[in-house]
Design an enzyme around this catalytic site. Structure first.
Site, short mmCIF file in Angstrom:
data_model
loop_
_atom_site.label_atom_id
_atom_site.label_comp_id
_atom_site.label_asym_id
_atom_site.label_seq_id
_atom_site.Cartn_x
_atom_site.Cartn_y
_atom_site.Cartn_z
N SER B 45 -58.31 27.11 53.82
CA SER B 45 -59.64 26.55 53.94
C SER B 45 -59.95 26.53 55.43
O SER B 45 -59.14 26.06 56.24
CB SER B 45 -59.70 25.15 53.34
OG SER B 45 -61.05 24.79 53.15
N GLU B 46 -61.13 27.05 55.80
CA GLU B 46 -61.38 27.35 57.21
C GLU B 46 -61.50 26.12 58.10
O GLU B 46 -61.51 26.24 59.31
CB GLU B 46 -62.58 28.28 57.36
CG GLU B 46 -63.91 27.70 56.89
CD GLU B 46 -64.21 28.03 55.43
OE1 GLU B 46 -63.27 28.28 54.67
OE2 GLU B 46 -65.41 28.02 55.07
N ASN B 47 -61.58 24.94 57.51
CA ASN B 47 -61.57 23.76 58.37
C ASN B 47 -60.17 23.42 58.87
O ASN B 47 -60.02 22.50 59.66
CB ASN B 47 -62.19 22.55 57.64
CG ASN B 47 -61.46 22.22 56.37
OD1 ASN B 47 -61.11 23.10 55.59
ND2 ASN B 47 -61.19 20.95 56.15
#
Lengths: 232, 217
Positions: B45-47
């Site tokens: 997840s890119e966060n």
């Protein structure tokens, strides 16, 4: 040890004034500098430019500054969770610069690391690249994106020591490390401030050299934006 | 014809052993529910997490552990956390094997539009522009037509672009298609859907070669 501690949030924000550009860490409401935001609301600074991945929700995070119309310009990648933001944007009161998320991180990191600009493939061929220099490397097109310039960076860490060394927790890390040292003054607020030597140097995420002021934050709400659970 | 879960189920077949996968919001998120449990896959997840697990049990939610949709999640054994620059370094550096995302429009040259409708409130592109500009293997999950019944597979996108020439495969409620130099190549039909129906629903060039098999899901 060079001591970076300041007494409290008001000393940490000494020197802020109207019209400044701030970087604020966090993704959604996770890892946002809650104490610094509260103080900015209290000081009622105006005409601010804020660089932050998101703009909070109506009654929390940067939404609190929006409510008081303190922000003139917002630089973000995604702003979908805030009705007041939408109203100000559509009425033209608020200037919004939407930037791809990875580019936003890279522009912060470039400022931290002394690069005037970086090339990224993100946004090539889209309106984000309009008016920007592009260049081909190895058969692929890239867009030149300049490093941000900011007066203050406000970041939130889990633990820190008096030398300004920081450790983040979980996905609350997000944009916080890349904003450290990316502005003239970096202010770190931590949930737990400890004596030098108490943090294992092997585990430090951000060395204190990137932090000018550190303080023990208080009353963290750490609000959850989308509470999702499964059944046992 | 497939529903959203059906689309996710079919896309899950594209997820191979050893893949690092980034899932977008919407139908792509459902893909995780259908990945075979005898293969090893890590979701990014890119966060800032690799090794994302399911939603937490009630009472175990952690404000410091969310996904890119701001939902509370868990971390699986072997997971790691990292900052946003490193996260997009993984994406830009093509270390993530497969990206699955939704779209409003896809063009036959692989262009994608999924972030902005002129005249409507613009929420932003989030990480979508970085993902589509960098990933080598991009699968779009979407309905074949929009709510007005108009095709979303076009000769040219009409909405502002998210990325150019980047989509490799599309899975819709009607079909599986590959983006080729000559247009959308029809690979599979959804159960009970005929080639004519797919042709009707596709504005862009549709290449139909030989017998088109029905999806096995």
């Amino acid at each position: 040890m060079i001591n970076k501690t300041v007494r409290d949030v008001s000393e940490a924000l000494e020197g802020v004034h109207d019209g400044m550009t701030f970087m604020l860490g966090g993704f959604g409401l996770s890892g946002i500098p809650e104490n610094a935001i509260s103080e900015l609301v209290r000081l009622n600074l105006k005409n601010l430019t804020c660089i932050s991945n998101n703009a909070g929700v109506d009654d929390f995070g940067l939404g609190l500054l929006l409510q008081k119309k303190q922000i003139n310009k917002m630089i973000s990648s995604y702003v979908g969770e805030n009705a007041e933001f939408e109203r100000q944007m559509l009425s033209g009161e608020l200037d919004v610069e939407l930037t791809p998320q990875g580019t936003l991180a890279a522009k912060c990191q470039a400022a931290q690391q002394g690069f005037p600009a970086i090339y990224t493939p993100a946004g090539y061929g889209t309106e984000v690249a309009e008016g920007k220099e592009t260049r081909e490397f190895n058969g692929k097109m890239y867009v030149l994106e300049e490093a941000y310039k900011a007066d203050f960076a406000f970041v939130k860490a889990w633990k820190g020591d008096k030398a300004g060394n920081l450790i983040f927790k979980g996905t609350a890390r997000n944009f916080n490390p890349v904003m450290c040292g990316a502005a003239t003054i970096t202010v770190a607020e931590v949930e737990e401030l400890v004596e030098p030597g108490e943090l294992d140097p092997n585990q430090i995420h951000i060395p204190g050299i990137f932090v000018q002021r550190i303080f023990q934050g208080k009353d963290y709400e750490k609000r959850i934006e989308q509470r999702t659970v499964r059944q046992k | 014809m497939l529903d959203k879960n059906g689309i996710a189920k079919r896309i899950a077949q594209e997820v191979k052993d050893g893949y690092y996968v980034n899932l977008g919001i919407g139908i792509p998120t459902l893909v995780a529910n259908f990945v075979r449990d005898d293969i090893e896959v890590e979701f990014q997840s890119e966060n800032g997490i690799l090794g994302m697990g399911p939603f937490p049990f009630e009472g175990e939610e952690d404000a410091d552990l969310i996904n890119a949709g701001k939902q509370t999640i868990t971390a699986l054994p072997g997971a790691s956390y990292f900052d946003s620059a490193m996260s997009f370094g993984m994406i830009r550096g093509q270390h993530v094997d497969l990206t699955i995302l939704g779209a409003m429009e896809v063009a036959e040259n692989g262009d994608i539009a999924n972030w902005k409708i002129p005249g409507k409130m613009v929420k932003g592109m989030g990480g979508a522009m970085d993902l589509v500009a960098s990933a080598e293997n991009i699968i779009v999950a979407m309905m074949h037509t929009n709510r007005a019944g108009e095709s979303k597979l076009l000769k040219r996108c009409t909405l502002p672009l998210t990325g150019v020439g980047c989509v490799t495969k599309i899975v819709t409620n009607l079909a599986v298609l590959e983006v080729t130099d000559k247009g959308f190549k029809l690979l599979e039909r959804a159960p009970g859907v005929g080639v004519e129906e797919i042709k009707e629903a596709t504005e862009g060039t549709l290449i139909v070669e030989g017998e088109i098999p029905e999806m096995q899901i």
